[in-house]
Design a protein around this motif. Structure first.
Motif, PDB file in Angstrom:
ATOM      1  N   LEU A  61       1.902   6.014   4.708  1.00 38.49           N
ATOM      2  CA  LEU A  61       1.727   5.333   3.432  1.00 38.49           C
ATOM      3  C   LEU A  61       2.120   3.861   3.549  1.00 38.49           C
ATOM      4  CD1 LEU A  61       0.975   5.335   0.486  1.00 38.49           C
ATOM      5  CD2 LEU A  61       3.255   6.207  -0.062  1.00 38.49           C
ATOM      6  N   ARG A  62       3.207   3.604   4.265  1.00 39.56           N
ATOM      7  CA  ARG A  62       3.660   2.215   4.428  1.00 39.56           C
ATOM      8  C   ARG A  62       2.589   1.356   5.106  1.00 39.56           C
ATOM      9  NH1 ARG A  62       7.787   3.317   7.076  1.00 39.56           N
ATOM     10  NH2 ARG A  62       7.189   2.739   9.200  1.00 39.56           N
ATOM     11  N   GLU A  63       2.063   1.865   6.210  1.00 39.36           N
ATOM     12  CA  GLU A  63       1.038   1.107   6.922  1.00 39.36           C
ATOM     13  C   GLU A  63      -0.262   1.045   6.129  1.00 39.36           C
ATOM     14  OE1 GLU A  63       1.707  -0.668   9.543  1.00 39.36           O
ATOM     15  OE2 GLU A  63       3.768   0.079   9.397  1.00 39.36           O
ATOM     16  N   GLY A  64      -0.547   2.127   5.397  1.00 41.17           N
ATOM     17  CA  GLY A  64      -1.739   2.130   4.562  1.00 41.17           C
ATOM     18  C   GLY A  64      -1.655   1.103   3.443  1.00 41.17           C
ATOM     19  N   LEU A  65      -0.485   1.004   2.820  1.00 41.96           N
ATOM     20  CA  LEU A  65      -0.277   0.008   1.769  1.00 41.96           C
ATOM     21  C   LEU A  65      -0.433  -1.406   2.318  1.00 41.96           C
ATOM     22  CD1 LEU A  65       2.800   1.478  -0.157  1.00 41.96           C
ATOM     23  CD2 LEU A  65       0.558   0.981  -1.147  1.00 41.96           C
ATOM     24  N   ALA A  66       0.149  -1.637   3.484  1.00 38.86           N
ATOM     25  CA  ALA A  66       0.067  -2.967   4.094  1.00 38.86           C
ATOM     26  C   ALA A  66      -1.387  -3.333   4.377  1.00 38.86           C
ATOM     27  CB  ALA A  66       0.897  -3.009   5.373  1.00 38.86           C
ATOM     28  N   LEU A  67      -2.133  -2.397   4.942  1.00 45.37           N
ATOM     29  CA  LEU A  67      -3.544  -2.644   5.252  1.00 45.37           C
ATOM     30  C   LEU A  67      -4.350  -2.882   3.985  1.00 45.37           C
ATOM     31  CD1 LEU A  67      -5.763  -2.704   7.416  1.00 45.37           C
ATOM     32  CD2 LEU A  67      -6.017  -0.235   7.107  1.00 45.37           C
ATOM     33  N   LEU A  68      -4.102  -2.052   2.974  1.00 45.21           N
ATOM     34  CA  LEU A  68      -4.818  -2.186   1.706  1.00 45.21           C
ATOM     35  C   LEU A  68      -4.564  -3.544   1.067  1.00 45.21           C
ATOM     36  CD1 LEU A  68      -6.288  -1.204  -0.854  1.00 45.21           C
ATOM     37  CD2 LEU A  68      -4.139  -0.124  -1.558  1.00 45.21           C
ATOM     38  N   LEU A  69      -3.303  -3.927   0.979  1.00 45.96           N
ATOM     39  CA  LEU A  69      -2.971  -5.182   0.302  1.00 45.96           C
ATOM     40  C   LEU A  69      -3.481  -6.398   1.072  1.00 45.96           C
ATOM     41  CD1 LEU A  69       0.608  -4.398  -1.072  1.00 45.96           C
ATOM     42  CD2 LEU A  69      -1.587  -4.347  -2.267  1.00 45.96           C
ATOM     43  N   ARG A  70      -3.428  -6.325   2.382  1.00 43.42           N
ATOM     44  CA  ARG A  70      -3.969  -7.449   3.167  1.00 43.42           C
ATOM     45  C   ARG A  70      -5.476  -7.566   2.963  1.00 43.42           C
ATOM     46  NH1 ARG A  70       0.038  -5.680   7.692  1.00 43.42           N
ATOM     47  NH2 ARG A  70       1.655  -7.294   7.515  1.00 43.42           N
ATOM     48  N   SER A  71      -6.147  -6.416   2.857  1.00 47.57           N
ATOM     49  CA  SER A  71      -7.598  -6.446   2.647  1.00 47.57           C
ATOM     50  C   SER A  71      -7.959  -7.005   1.278  1.00 47.57           C
ATOM     51  CB  SER A  71      -8.183  -5.036   2.807  1.00 47.57           C
ATOM     52  OG  SER A  71      -7.822  -4.202   1.713  1.00 47.57           O
ATOM     53  N   GLU A  72      -6.993  -6.953   0.343  1.00 48.32           N
ATOM     54  CA  GLU A  72      -7.214  -7.470  -1.005  1.00 48.32           C
ATOM     55  C   GLU A  72      -6.731  -8.913  -1.151  1.00 48.32           C
ATOM     56  OE1 GLU A  72      -8.735  -6.096  -3.622  1.00 48.32           O
ATOM     57  OE2 GLU A  72      -9.276  -4.327  -2.443  1.00 48.32           O
ATOM     58  N   GLY A  73      -6.336  -9.525  -0.019  1.00 51.91           N
ATOM     59  CA  GLY A  73      -5.969 -10.934  -0.050  1.00 51.91           C
ATOM     60  C   GLY A  73      -4.492 -11.233  -0.209  1.00 51.91           C
ATOM     61  N   PHE A  74      -3.639 -10.200  -0.223  1.00 50.95           N
ATOM     62  CA  PHE A  74      -2.203 -10.425  -0.320  1.00 50.95           C
ATOM     63  C   PHE A  74      -1.635 -10.741   1.068  1.00 50.95           C
ATOM     64  CE2 PHE A  74      -3.156  -7.659  -3.916  1.00 50.95           C
ATOM     65  CZ  PHE A  74      -2.445  -8.242  -4.949  1.00 50.95           C
ATOM     66  N   ASP A  75      -0.556 -11.486   1.093  1.00 51.56           N
ATOM     67  CA  ASP A  75       0.174 -11.767   2.328  1.00 51.56           C
ATOM     68  C   ASP A  75       1.359 -10.801   2.396  1.00 51.56           C
ATOM     69  OD1 ASP A  75       1.533 -12.759   4.512  1.00 51.56           O
ATOM     70  OD2 ASP A  75       2.161 -14.622   3.526  1.00 51.56           O
ATOM     71  N   VAL A  76       1.267  -9.768   3.217  1.00 51.64           N
ATOM     72  CA  VAL A  76       2.362  -8.801   3.361  1.00 51.64           C
ATOM     73  C   VAL A  76       3.363  -9.374   4.366  1.00 51.64           C
ATOM     74  CG1 VAL A  76       2.988  -6.453   4.026  1.00 51.64           C
ATOM     75  CG2 VAL A  76       0.826  -6.872   2.826  1.00 51.64           C
ATOM     76  N   VAL A  77       4.500  -9.829   3.862  1.00 51.12           N
ATOM     77  CA  VAL A  77       5.477 -10.498   4.725  1.00 51.12           C
ATOM     78  C   VAL A  77       6.269  -9.506   5.568  1.00 51.12           C
ATOM     79  CG1 VAL A  77       5.683 -12.507   3.236  1.00 51.12           C
ATOM     80  CG2 VAL A  77       7.194 -10.558   2.862  1.00 51.12           C
ATOM     81  N   ALA A  78       6.409  -8.264   5.059  1.00 51.92           N
ATOM     82  CA  ALA A  78       7.111  -7.230   5.817  1.00 51.92           C
ATOM     83  C   ALA A  78       6.849  -5.881   5.178  1.00 51.92           C
ATOM     84  CB  ALA A  78       8.614  -7.496   5.860  1.00 51.92           C
ATOM     85  N   ALA A  79       6.880  -4.830   6.009  1.00 55.59           N
ATOM     86  CA  ALA A  79       6.754  -3.453   5.532  1.00 55.59           C
ATOM     87  C   ALA A  79       7.877  -2.671   6.197  1.00 55.59           C
ATOM     88  CB  ALA A  79       5.394  -2.877   5.890  1.00 55.59           C
ATOM     89  N   VAL A  80       8.925  -2.340   5.434  1.00 58.27           N
ATOM     90  CA  VAL A  80      10.131  -1.732   5.989  1.00 58.27           C
ATOM     91  C   VAL A  80      10.289  -0.310   5.472  1.00 58.27           C
ATOM     92  CG1 VAL A  80      11.218  -4.001   6.177  1.00 58.27           C
ATOM     93  CG2 VAL A  80      11.597  -2.621   4.122  1.00 58.27           C
ATOM     94  N   ASP A  81      11.236   0.437   6.089  1.00 59.49           N
ATOM     95  CA  ASP A  81      11.382   1.845   5.722  1.00 59.49           C
ATOM     96  C   ASP A  81      12.724   2.188   5.087  1.00 59.49           C
ATOM     97  OD1 ASP A  81      13.105   1.680   7.846  1.00 59.49           O
ATOM     98  OD2 ASP A  81      12.055   3.139   9.096  1.00 59.49           O
ATOM     99  N   ASN A  82      13.511   1.159   4.694  1.00 62.95           N
ATOM    100  CA  ASN A  82      14.808   1.445   4.072  1.00 62.95           C
ATOM    101  C   ASN A  82      15.235   0.295   3.166  1.00 62.95           C
ATOM    102  OD1 ASN A  82      16.916  -0.372   5.630  1.00 62.95           O
ATOM    103  ND2 ASN A  82      15.455   0.422   7.149  1.00 62.95           N
ATOM    104  N   ALA A  83      16.189   0.591   2.287  1.00 54.11           N
ATOM    105  CA  ALA A  83      16.615  -0.373   1.279  1.00 54.11           C
ATOM    106  C   ALA A  83      17.326  -1.576   1.879  1.00 54.11           C
ATOM    107  CB  ALA A  83      17.522   0.317   0.266  1.00 54.11           C
ATOM    108  N   ASP A  84      18.127  -1.381   2.924  1.00 57.37           N
ATOM    109  CA  ASP A  84      18.868  -2.489   3.525  1.00 57.37           C
ATOM    110  C   ASP A  84      17.922  -3.539   4.097  1.00 57.37           C
ATOM    111  OD1 ASP A  84      21.285  -1.347   2.855  1.00 57.37           O
ATOM    112  OD2 ASP A  84      21.585  -0.399   4.814  1.00 57.37           O
ATOM    113  N   ASP A  85      16.916  -3.089   4.831  1.00 56.18           N
ATOM    114  CA  ASP A  85      15.951  -4.034   5.396  1.00 56.18           C
ATOM    115  C   ASP A  85      15.133  -4.704   4.297  1.00 56.18           C
ATOM    116  OD1 ASP A  85      16.810  -3.469   7.927  1.00 56.18           O
ATOM    117  OD2 ASP A  85      15.139  -2.125   8.428  1.00 56.18           O
ATOM    118  N   PHE A  86      14.859  -3.956   3.240  1.00 58.91           N
ATOM    119  CA  PHE A  86      14.149  -4.522   2.094  1.00 58.91           C
ATOM    120  C   PHE A  86      14.935  -5.702   1.510  1.00 58.91           C
ATOM    121  CE2 PHE A  86      14.118  -4.500  -2.610  1.00 58.91           C
ATOM    122  CZ  PHE A  86      12.830  -4.934  -2.840  1.00 58.91           C
ATOM    123  N   LEU A  87      16.206  -5.500   1.260  1.00 55.08           N
ATOM    124  CA  LEU A  87      17.029  -6.556   0.672  1.00 55.08           C
ATOM    125  C   LEU A  87      17.202  -7.731   1.632  1.00 55.08           C
ATOM    126  CD1 LEU A  87      19.680  -4.336  -1.139  1.00 55.08           C
ATOM    127  CD2 LEU A  87      17.871  -5.707  -2.205  1.00 55.08           C
TER     128      LEU A  87
END
Length: 212
Positions: free
Chosen positions: A12-38
């Motif tokens: 799902l994480r990689e799918g979201l990143a691919l989807l959003l990039r295809s829609e013109g968004f700049d995905v700066v990071a796709a992480v799997d935990n809250a600490d890395d998110f913050l």
């Protein structure tokens, strides 16, 4: 627009990143935990994150969203959940609804609707999943004025809570905008809410009532 994704499911994480990039968004990071998110928060303009993440898979995403908005007031966050967890939705809304969304993960498959929801949240709007709204409505006490709404008024209320304007609601229900305005007037009257010309403030008022 720079988007930060936090989702522990790899596909799902990689799918979201691919989807959003295809829609013109700049995905700066796709992480799997809250600490890395913050840790990557300052690089993004908005975020998409899961409610449940490691290590306990309960409410780490919700806590991370709250922390993100404490560090950066008004930071837009679209939260995804696998199930209808209205307690988490209520907690999220209690911290303020500007720039917030709460959707079931199944909505991601409806690409146009998902992307539209993200854009509305990033612009400061509020987007709630209709299934969450339905449960919030169904769990009101017996003497609650929400229960006095007609089935059509409940439909309109749910669509309002999704952040839709009168024209879009009319198109969804295949009725006129005049009819929608009449239903909204009845809803505000029955709930004791003051009508507003601002669609966003109108939605916030309804959500505030629903979570009370």
């Amino acid at each position: 627009m720079r988007i930060l994704i936090a989702e522990d499911d790899t596909l799902l994480r990689e799918g979201l990143a691919l989807l959003l990039r295809s829609e013109g968004f700049d995905v700066v990071a796709a992480v799997d935990n809250a600490d890395d998110f913050l840790a990557r928060l300052d690089e993004a303009d908005a975020a998409v994150l899961d409610v449940r993440m490691p290590p306990t898979f309960t409410s780490e995403g919700l806590k991370a969203a709250a922390e993100a908005r404490a560090r950066r007031p008004g930071f837009p966050v679209l939260v995804l959940s696998a199930y209808v967890e209205d307690r988490y939705a209520g907690e999220l809304l209690a911290r303020g609804a500007d720039g917030l969304g709460y959707l079931l993960k199944e909505r991601v498959g409806k690409v146009a609707a998902f992307v539209d929801a993200l854009r509305r949240v990033a612009a400061g709007g509020t987007v709630m999943d209709p299934e969450v709204i339905s449960q919030l409505l169904s769990r009101r006490r017996a003497d609650d004025p929400v229960r006095s709404l007609t089935p059509r008024e409940r439909e309109v209320l749910g669509l309002m809570a999704e952040g839709l304007d009168n024209g879009t609601i009319a198109a969804r229900l295949v009725v006129t905008e005049t009819a929608v305005s009449k239903h909204i007037g009845n809803i505000f009257a029955k709930l004791g809410l003051v009508a507003s010309d601002s669609g966003h403030r109108r939605v916030l008022a309804v959500l505030a009532y629903l979570r009370s």
